[in-house]
Design a protein around this motif. Structure first.
Motif: not given
Length: 391
Positions: A68-88
């Protein structure tokens, strides 16, 4: 005689809307296709039925999809936003679904906001073909005078600001429009360009994130998703930063050999590995590409072979695959040796290609016209064949 392990030869395909057809890739000699589900919004789950549909399309064309190129990493994961748990959780679910479908390698990157960046996508070479190019002064001019990023001048020396100002003043309206368009291309596989409003607003979410903080966020991401990847039989392969240094004042943390050491030590498992891209790593003269293979060969899970011609000012363009500042013979020889030692075939693709011949009249995603990549694949196959015969 023991059979020698060779690259699995592949090309990137952007899906059913790609002007380059699967039959074109098959005729080029590919046995594998590298692709993604670009139609699914970043951060959402990749459903099993969508994965299997894409696999079947590729199988019907006589090839297979295992990378797979690519399975993108959401900006909220990179910034550790409050939505991090759902995105992970969504990322973990996508990994489970991909593993259940027989996918083997997941490519991703951790570049803030922007993906790869070029200031020119039709840089004409002496023989008339066109390449991708990054001109640092043009990018500084974009940052200061087109994007007008607040505080941008603090990231450059007074002399560089003055040169960029003179450069911008010398550009006519068409040149300025082309520079703006090229730098705002958007994510790979998307035909939706970035907007200044999006970039400037997203930059605000990185206001308090320096390189150390971003590295910690990457480590948290790895520790959250790699157990899931391992359980699903997957290997993760991070793509280096492109270009491998800060742009727009944002930290880039997968640019140097030291960065790779940190990444691989953050989760010491063979599931945590590299997409080894000679084009990205090769932009920096201080990256010893063969030494990286010597040190981390068993953690390389996917290979991009591309060459660059760079200068001391930070400019570079994408050269022919066997030319440029990357010693492609030395790199391929090392990778061939790794494959013989591990007994595993590495999926390789010729990364990007010059726009040439009939493709000069076609509108394709920059770097991904068919003929230039076919030329690169043919050259790399010949190089690999010669090395294998000499073993």
């Amino acid at each position: 005689m023991k059979q020698k392990i060779q690259f699995t030869q592949s090309m990137r395909w952007y899906g059913p809307n790609d002007i380059v057809k699967l039959s074109d890739l098959r005729q080029a000699g590919c046995t594998g296709v590298v692709t993604a589900l670009h139609h699914i919004p970043v951060g959402e789950v990749w459903p099993v039925e969508e994965i299997r549909l894409r696999q079947q399309q590729i199988a019907d064309a006589g090839m297979e999809w295992t990378v797979v190129e690519s399975l993108p990493v959401h900006e909220g994961i990179k910034t550790k936003s409050p939505d991090w748990p759902r995105l992970i959780a969504n990322y973990q679910e996508s990994l489970k679904n991909l593993g259940a479908c027989g996918i083997k390698v997941i490519t991703y990157n951790f570049m803030p906001i922007l993906d790869w960046m070029r200031t020119e996508v039709s840089y004409e070479l002496p023989e008339g073909s066109k390449a991708l190019r990054f001109e640092r002064l043009a990018f500084v001019a974009f940052d200061l005078f087109l994007l007008q990023r607040p505080g941008a001048e603090q990231d450059y020396s007074p002399a560089e600001v003055a040169r960029a100002s003179a450069h911008f003043e010398a550009m006519d309206s068409d040149a300025r429009a082309a520079l703006f368009k090229n730098t705002m291309l958007g994510l790979p596989g998307s035909d939706v360009p970035f907007t200044p409003e999006f970039i400037l607003s997203t930059l605000g979410t990185y206001a308090h994130i320096d390189a150390a903080a971003l590295k910690n966020n990457l480590k948290d991401f790895l520790q959250a998703v790699l157990p899931t990847a391992e359980a699903a039989g997957l290997k993760m392969a991070i793509h280096p930063d492109d270009p491998p240094y800060s742009i727009l004042g944002l930290p880039r943390i997968v640019s140097t050999a030291a960065d790779l050491d940190f990444l691989l030590e953050a989760y010491p498992s063979t599931a945590n590995g590299l997409c080894y891209c000679t084009g990205s790593l090769g932009v920096r003269a201080d990256n010893d590409l063969t030494d990286i293979i010597d040190k981390h060969g068993e953690r390389i899970h996917f290979v991009h072979l591309r060459n660059v011609k760079r200068d001391a000012a930070g400019n570079f363009f994408e050269a022919n695959h066997l030319d440029g500042d990357v010693d492609m013979y030395a790199v391929v020889k090392k990778l061939v040796q790794v494959m013989q030692e591990t007994g595993n075939s590495l999926t390789m693709r010729p990364d990007h290609g010059h726009q040439m011949l009939d493709d000069l009249q076609k509108q394709t995603y920059p770097g991904y016209s068919a003929i230039g990549r076919l030329k690169g694949l043919a050259e790399l196959r010949g190089l690999e064949h010669g090395i294998l015969n000499a073993l």
